[in-house]
Design a protein around this motif. Structure first.
Motif, short mmCIF file in Angstrom:
data_model
loop_
_atom_site.label_atom_id
_atom_site.label_comp_id
_atom_site.label_asym_id
_atom_site.label_seq_id
_atom_site.Cartn_x
_atom_site.Cartn_y
_atom_site.Cartn_z
N UNK A 57 -30.69 4.47 14.21
CA UNK A 57 -31.39 4.74 15.47
C UNK A 57 -32.47 3.70 15.75
N UNK A 58 -32.88 2.96 14.71
CA UNK A 58 -33.87 1.89 14.90
C UNK A 58 -33.19 0.52 14.95
N UNK A 59 -31.85 0.51 14.90
CA UNK A 59 -31.08 -0.74 14.90
C UNK A 59 -31.55 -1.67 13.79
N UNK A 60 -31.71 -1.11 12.60
CA UNK A 60 -32.13 -1.90 11.44
C UNK A 60 -31.08 -2.94 11.08
N UNK A 61 -31.51 -4.06 10.57
CA UNK A 61 -30.63 -5.18 10.24
C UNK A 61 -29.50 -4.73 9.32
N UNK A 62 -28.30 -5.28 9.54
CA UNK A 62 -27.17 -4.98 8.68
C UNK A 62 -26.23 -3.98 9.32
N UNK A 63 -25.62 -3.13 8.48
CA UNK A 63 -24.65 -2.15 8.97
C UNK A 63 -25.26 -1.21 10.01
N UNK A 64 -26.49 -0.71 9.82
CA UNK A 64 -27.06 0.18 10.85
C UNK A 64 -27.08 -0.46 12.23
N UNK A 65 -27.43 -1.72 12.31
CA UNK A 65 -27.47 -2.39 13.62
C UNK A 65 -26.08 -2.51 14.22
N UNK A 66 -25.08 -2.77 13.39
CA UNK A 66 -23.72 -2.88 13.89
C UNK A 66 -23.21 -1.53 14.40
N UNK A 67 -23.54 -0.45 13.70
CA UNK A 67 -23.16 0.88 14.15
C UNK A 67 -23.83 1.19 15.48
N UNK A 169 -15.94 -8.00 20.90
CA UNK A 169 -16.95 -7.38 20.05
C UNK A 169 -16.38 -6.40 19.04
N UNK A 170 -15.44 -5.56 19.45
CA UNK A 170 -14.98 -4.48 18.57
C UNK A 170 -14.43 -4.97 17.23
N UNK A 171 -13.48 -5.91 17.22
CA UNK A 171 -12.99 -6.37 15.91
C UNK A 171 -14.07 -7.04 15.07
N UNK A 172 -14.96 -7.78 15.72
CA UNK A 172 -16.01 -8.46 14.98
C UNK A 172 -17.00 -7.47 14.36
N UNK A 175 -15.24 -5.81 11.33
CA UNK A 175 -15.07 -6.71 10.19
C UNK A 175 -16.41 -7.07 9.56
N UNK A 176 -17.44 -7.28 10.37
CA UNK A 176 -18.76 -7.60 9.82
C UNK A 176 -19.34 -6.41 9.06
N UNK A 177 -19.16 -5.19 9.60
CA UNK A 177 -19.69 -4.01 8.92
C UNK A 177 -19.02 -3.81 7.56
N UNK A 178 -17.72 -4.01 7.50
CA UNK A 178 -17.01 -3.86 6.23
C UNK A 178 -17.39 -4.98 5.26
N UNK A 179 -17.59 -6.19 5.78
CA UNK A 179 -17.96 -7.30 4.91
C UNK A 179 -19.33 -7.10 4.29
N UNK A 180 -20.21 -6.38 4.97
CA UNK A 180 -21.56 -6.14 4.46
C UNK A 180 -21.64 -4.93 3.53
N UNK A 181 -20.52 -4.22 3.34
CA UNK A 181 -20.52 -2.98 2.57
C UNK A 181 -19.69 -3.13 1.30
N UNK A 192 -18.79 6.16 10.18
CA UNK A 192 -20.04 6.01 10.94
C UNK A 192 -19.81 5.29 12.26
N UNK A 193 -18.99 4.26 12.23
CA UNK A 193 -18.68 3.54 13.47
C UNK A 193 -18.01 4.47 14.48
N UNK A 194 -17.07 5.28 14.01
CA UNK A 194 -16.37 6.19 14.91
C UNK A 194 -17.28 7.31 15.41
#
Length: 211
Positions: A57-67, A169-172, A175-181, A192-194
């Motif tokens: 909810x704060x768009x924190x860097x990393x996966x939270x921002x991507x979600x 945007x969607x595929x990127x 892929x970025x969220x999975x790469x960071x996890x 979480x994305x869904x």
């Protein structure tokens, strides 16, 4: 064991109930419905803090921002597509076929955007800002046409450009969220994305129904 995944069934049921209540209460303009809409929207936000990655909810860097970014993009694109046919047919007298073609442009744009982002490019994650700006073309063009009384065709162009942005945007984002996890977190990140997308799309539709 360490590999066990603990599913928060209670919070998941609470999220479903809150989204359902929000959708149902957005259908009328009575005082009780508006109160129920406000309470259910607050409940959705509160439950999401338990289900989405911390800092979303704060768009924190990393996966939270991507979600958060995927949720906002989905809210912009899908809400626009929901109301564009109604606006074109009811307020501008556009035939059903032509209003449907406006949405078909979004689908074509999505395919073009997906093809474009799949092309070979320089190493490293690409910036999502250009795609996000394209997605904003949909609601911005629609808002301008509604507010100014311009001809309706810019809406079709804006929706098509928004489709291109979503296709890029969607595929990127995924892929970025999975790469960071870590691999063991891929299922949770995908969920979480869904979930973020579903709640972000339901909220403006419920609010639009009450407007």
């Amino acid at each position: 064991g360490d590999g066990d995944v603990r599913i928060p069934w209670g919070w998941a049921v609470a999220a479903s109930a809150a989204v359902l209540a929000m959708s149902l209460s957005g259908g009328t303009r009575s005082a009780w419905s508006l109160l129920a809409l406000a309470l259910s929207t607050t409940a959705v936000v509160a439950v999401l803090t338990r289900l989405l990655p911390p800092g979303t909810l704060r768009a924190q860097q990393g996966v939270p921002r991507l979600v958060a970014m995927r949720s906002l993009l989905a809210a912009c694109a899908y809400t626009t597509e929901t109301y564009v046919p109604l606006f074109l047919q009811r307020d501008r007298g556009v035939p059903i076929v032509l209003s449907g073609l406006a949405l078909a442009g979004s689908a074509v744009g999505w395919a073009v955007g997906a093809w474009w982002q799949a092309r070979p490019r320089r190493p490293g994650p690409p910036s999502l800002l250009p795609a996000a700006l394209l997605v904003l073309c949909g609601p911005v063009s629609t808002g301008l046409v509604v507010a100014t009384g311009w001809a309706w065709w810019p809406v079709s162009v804006g929706v098509a450009l928004a489709g291109v942005g979503m296709g890029v945007a969607y595929p990127q984002i995924s892929s970025q969220a999975l790469a960071l996890s870590p691999r063991r977190e891929h299922g949770r990140v995908g969920s979480s994305l869904q979930l973020g997308e579903a709640c972000a799309v339901a909220a403006p539709r419920a609010l639009g129904g009450a407007a």
